[in-house]
Design a protein around this motif. Structure first.
Motif: not given
Length: 168
Positions: A122-124, A150-154
């Motif tokens: 949401l922040l991104l 892996a989730k974050l970089i996608r």
């Protein structure tokens, strides 16, 4: 919440630790606090993602802090037993609000729960000038860390310059 935050009209730096946020979230939490946090540039807080009212209070504060530049969150409780459907993150993403000045976010003690990960997403997607998102985890299992990273970089980002700095 209006009464407490209404006294903070000209505050540029706000630090909320321990039980303050929980006390602030007593009663009904509004969508937005009008004309109160317009000068806030730096917000630091302890957050319990397992407490729905606290999380709604933080979302209210973020929507009301149009000039916020720095956000620091220390995760203070594990919320692994709470379902991601507990919050309506998709609803928040489509609201008419953006963190137009948010440049840095630091999240400490992240456990890698779905609620924490979705909050980061949401922040991104709502921070068009974000430069750095620093995450320090409290995850002990290496495989879990890899899965979270892996989730974050996608995730899609509103800022093409947003960099994720990740450490255990």
């Amino acid at each position: 919440m209006h009464r407490v935050l209404g006294c903070l009209r000209n505050v540029e730096v706000l630090v909320m630790h321990n039980q303050f946020l929980q006390d602030l979230a007593v009663g009904d939490v509004p969508e937005m606090v009008l004309n109160t946090l317009g000068h806030l540039k730096n917000l630091s807080l302890d957050m319990d993602f397992g407490n729905r009212k606290e999380t709604l209070a933080i979302l209210c504060m973020l929507r009301s802090s149009h000039h916020l530049q720095k956000l620091k969150i220390k995760v203070c409780c594990r919320d692994s037993d709470i379902l991601p459907e507990y919050y309506c993150w998709e609803e928040q993403e489509h609201k008419d609000w953006m963190l137009k000045h948010l440049r840095t976010v630091k999240m400490i003690n992240m456990y890698g729960s779905n609620l924490e990960i979705e909050f980061i997403r949401l922040l991104l997607v709502n921070s068009p000038v974000l430069k750095t998102l620093t995450i320090k985890t409290a995850i002990e299992d290496f495989e879990d860390e890899v899965m979270v990273l892996a989730k974050l970089i996608r995730f899609r980002r509103a800022s093409v310059q947003a960099e994720i700095l990740y450490s255990a």
